[in-house]
Design a protein around this motif. Sequence first.
Motif, short mmCIF file in Angstrom:
data_model
loop_
_atom_site.label_atom_id
_atom_site.label_comp_id
_atom_site.label_asym_id
_atom_site.label_seq_id
_atom_site.Cartn_x
_atom_site.Cartn_y
_atom_site.Cartn_z
N PRO A 262 0.80 -1.23 0.00
CA PRO A 262 0.00 0.00 0.00
C PRO A 262 0.84 1.29 0.00
O PRO A 262 1.73 1.45 0.84
N GLN A 264 -0.75 4.62 -0.74
CA GLN A 264 -1.70 5.64 -0.24
C GLN A 264 -1.57 6.99 -0.93
O GLN A 264 -2.57 7.57 -1.33
N LYS A 334 -11.60 6.62 -2.99
CA LYS A 334 -11.87 8.02 -2.67
C LYS A 334 -11.83 8.14 -1.15
O LYS A 334 -12.42 7.30 -0.46
#
Length: 439
Positions: A262, A264, A334
């Motif tokens: 991840p 981000q 989102k």
Amino acid sequence: MNERDSEQVAQMLIARGHTITAEAEGADVVLLNTCSVRDLAEQKALGKMGMLRALSRNRPVIYGFLGCMAQSRGAALLREVPHLDLIVGTQKFHRVADYVDQAIERKWAARRDDIRFSVVDVEEEQDSQSTIRDHLLGDKQVTAFVSIMQGCNMHCTFCIVPYTRGHERSRPPAEIVKEVRALVARGVKEVTLLGQIVNLYGRHEFPSFDGKSPFVQLLDALQQTDGLERIRFTSPHPIGFRNDLIESFARLPKLVEHIHLPLQSGSNRVLKAMHRTYTAEKYISLVDRIRAVTPDVAITTDIIVGFPGESEQDYAKTRELVDRVGFDNAFVFKYSKRKGTPASQMEGQLPDSVKEERNQDLLELVNRWAKRRNEIFLGKTIEILCEGASKTNSDRLVGRTRGNKIVVFEGAREHTGNLLNVRIHRCTGYTLYGEPVSR
Ligand code: 5AD
């Protein structure tokens, strides 16, 4: 992780003589395991529970919310969903079967649905991380999830997990090895180790040894399991992804070449506000070091767009980084405001229109890369583990490469559960298509 927790609950209910039904219409007990990571997931669960209420029009039905949303909202859920009988949190999955039986007894005795004795259990429980350990394997099931830890101490400012799953707690390695051996004895050939921050497994409980973290020691131990063919894990944090783990990919033949890492955001300013504690440069250097050791590795990621205060320049940095790394695939989210998290109080919350625009734009770039990364396999022969019939076309089989790419091919049902070589002749960004060749 939710799938895994649901499996544990289902296994325990079946052990008590209940049966699982595929149709809600026939159910006497309806349990929804819930996700709280984004608001959309919570709204879906609430909507579904509302619809399912109709089942109890002519007969008593037990309703329960399990998991993260039960944990974070607790008894407050009863105000919104008064027909709930059970609200059971993330450390109490192993109690669900008891609560179901108690609720059935009470409700059947009362012969009516309006007497409320709802059970709310969202307590913490010592060693609850060790209660997710039983499996409900399907016919010829070759791949299984294994929960090795619970919780997370990282406190990323957007994330609700520390509030729903609690602080980091790891299971003893011997228990995990035993569970994997038992799975292999039942025909499983691939395991996916699960944890919210899986590479930091055991950091509070077990020492490093010989320069190896507890997680790498666990991988070493699993490598020794005869009959196990593949080891996966998800999800690691870039922090704590050290050389001992990077080198494991070259050292351990069973550890497959796929890392879900991840990201981000690609903006250092946003990463800092997210409390991710690495920079874009550090992330890139980590990817470069991984690829130096394992050139064929597939790297996938999670990205949040529209974090509070994310400017056009910040977003452009994310785009740039995605283009620099060339991910095999990415989940783009989102930003969703989660109650109680620091980011929900930050200034500069963005309108959905901005989030949506960035979401679409980034997805387009991600999909382009996914296609490009899949095209590498055209004309090549790769090893896949066949999982069974394709869900969309039962005449075809589906399997995964070590890099976690989905491969659809025509072949005999007997291939199910086996490793085999497939020659790829067509691809999209999601799927590779091919035909088996002899090994
Ligand atoms: N809003 C949007 N996405 C989120 N994620 C976690 N919290 C949020 C949030 N508040 C995403 C992160 C994480 C993945 C599991 O979900 O990208 O890696």
